[in-house]
Scaffold this active site. Structure first.
Site, PDB file in Angstrom:
ATOM      1  N   HIS A 116      79.139  89.959 175.442  1.00 51.30           N
ATOM      2  CA  HIS A 116      78.524  91.247 175.106  1.00 51.30           C
ATOM      3  C   HIS A 116      79.057  91.766 173.755  1.00 51.30           C
ATOM      4  O   HIS A 116      79.581  90.985 172.961  1.00 51.30           O
ATOM      5  CB  HIS A 116      78.707  92.232 176.257  1.00 51.30           C
ATOM      6  CG  HIS A 116      78.421  91.582 177.586  1.00 51.30           C
ATOM      7  ND1 HIS A 116      77.151  91.313 178.035  1.00 51.30           N
ATOM      8  CD2 HIS A 116      79.268  91.071 178.532  1.00 51.30           C
ATOM      9  CE1 HIS A 116      77.225  90.684 179.207  1.00 51.30           C
ATOM     10  NE2 HIS A 116      78.498  90.516 179.525  1.00 51.30           N
ATOM     11  N   GLU A 153      83.003  96.227 180.077  1.00 53.55           N
ATOM     12  CA  GLU A 153      83.254  94.790 180.005  1.00 53.55           C
ATOM     13  C   GLU A 153      83.400  94.344 178.546  1.00 53.55           C
ATOM     14  O   GLU A 153      84.229  93.490 178.235  1.00 53.55           O
ATOM     15  CB  GLU A 153      82.109  94.026 180.670  1.00 53.55           C
ATOM     16  CG  GLU A 153      82.312  92.517 180.655  1.00 53.55           C
ATOM     17  CD  GLU A 153      81.099  91.749 181.144  1.00 53.55           C
ATOM     18  OE1 GLU A 153      80.103  92.394 181.533  1.00 53.55           O
ATOM     19  OE2 GLU A 153      81.138  90.508 181.104  1.00 53.55           O
ATOM     20  N   GLU A 290      84.618  84.450 184.454  1.00 56.63           N
ATOM     21  CA  GLU A 290      84.493  85.822 184.953  1.00 56.63           C
ATOM     22  C   GLU A 290      85.869  86.170 185.525  1.00 56.63           C
ATOM     23  O   GLU A 290      86.262  85.676 186.582  1.00 56.63           O
ATOM     24  CB  GLU A 290      83.417  85.905 186.042  1.00 56.63           C
ATOM     25  CG  GLU A 290      82.016  85.529 185.575  1.00 56.63           C
ATOM     26  CD  GLU A 290      81.309  86.648 184.822  1.00 56.63           C
ATOM     27  OE1 GLU A 290      81.904  87.733 184.661  1.00 56.63           O
ATOM     28  OE2 GLU A 290      80.156  86.434 184.403  1.00 56.63           O
TER      29      GLU A 290
HETATM   30 ZN    ZN Z   1      79.475  89.457 180.957  1.00 55.24          ZN
END
Ligand code: ZN
Length: 326
Positions: A116, A153, A290
């Site tokens: 991102h 995030e 993750e």
């Molecule tokens: Zn992500």
């Protein structure tokens, strides 16, 4: 979705010290036997809940990430103010240092892909543009998720990336980031892959944190599936990427003391996917990680800790070092 795979990790997640390495290695060996059904469980979760953000949102309907129509956190999106770590210098990643040019990773190139971008949220039209990932088209990029208290995030991924860069440079590696909050949005997922390819990277890791349901905890590493469609051909990187991912999973668990995901991957910490542009279009060994679930309060307490993020970066670095040193 209900869990139908093999038994989950028997340990209390994030619990007392334990002989993680040997047991996790055993777990990963067992994982080879269950990887296919585990991956199937994961795939079914994603297939059931529809298209989602690049990498995130596993296994929980309505709690996934990747929605780009509106910001999911307050007070972020005003430019650079969204980039700082939550509080205090001790909680901030060290600034990058130059590669030493010496050390066990001298001559190696590592690309870090911070998932991102903190200002994606201001560019929803641009990041919603469809790009071709070989198998199909999907959004250029997504905003990512956040903790319930608003730690995004995108801030997390950049902070871990900075810490990881420093550690790898200390080993002599040449390190490149796909983005460093130095552009208004993105890059798009196809460009993220091309950056690693153009750098002739020896290893690429894409840093993320998930946006799943409360109670879903732990980390998972996403491996490229075998894809040959359009511009995508991962056949040459499936094997080495799996090796890279297994090493990172083992060392991440050791360094952070956290357990593999209890909601995807069948307790292995490994998930194979064929729907991620960042993996489909890669021609060099690459995995996603993750690091935890931002929407779970216990995981969020870890993800928002600078000390924990340092352990996370250390674990990822050790996995990469093991992979590159053979
Ligand atoms: Zn992500």
């Amino acid at each position: 979705m209900s869990y139908t795979g093999p038994p989950l990790d028997p340990f209390d997640p994030f619990g007392a010290p334990r002989p993680r390495r040997s047991l996790l290695r055993r777990g990963l060996t067992v994982a080879l036997a269950v990887l296919v059904p585990g991956a199937l469980v994961g795939w079914l979760a994603y297939a059931t809940f529809g298209p989602d953000g690049e990498g995130d949102g596993g296994g929980s309907a309505g709690a996934g990430t990747g929605t780009t129509t509106a910001p999911r956190w307050p007070n972020v999106g005003n430019g650079k103010s969204g980039l700082a770590a939550p509080s205090g210098s001790a909680d901030t990643a060290p600034s990058g240092s130059a590669s030493s040019g010496a050390g066990p990773l001298a001559g190696k190139v590592v690309v870090i892909d911070p998932g991102h971008n903190p200002t994606n949220v201001q560019h929803t039209a641009e990041i919603n543009r469809q790009v071709d990932i070989g198998t199909h088209s999907k959004e250029c990029d997504t905003t990512g998720t956040s903790t319930n208290s608003g730690y995004s995030e995108a801030r997390f991924t950049l902070d871990v990336a900075h810490r990881l860069r420093t550690l790898l440079q200390q080993q002599g590696a040449t390190v490149k980031l796909t983005q460093d909050a130095d552009r208004p949005y993105g890059p798009c997922v196809d460009e993220r892959a091309r950056i690693g390819n153009a750098a002739h990277a020896d290893a690429v890791v894409s840093i993320h944190a998930d946006g799943s349901g409360a109670g879903n905890r732990g980390f998972h590493v996403i491996l490229p599936g075998s894809v040959r469609a359009g511009a995508a051909d991962t056949r040459a990187i499936v094997g080495p990427s799996k090796e890279l991912g297994k090493l990172i999973a083992t060392d991440f668990a050791d360094s952070t003391g956290t357990s593999p995901s209890n909601y995807i991957g069948g307790g292995t910490g490994l998930v194979t996917r064929e729907d991620l542009g960042g993996l489909n279009l890669s021609t060099v060994p690459k995995v996603f990680i993750e690091c935890g679930n931002m929407r779970d309060s216990k995981d969020a307490a870890l993800l928002t800790s600078g000390a924990w993020r340092q352990k996370a970066a250390q674990g990822i670095s050790e996995g990469i070092v093991s992979f590159l040193r053979g």
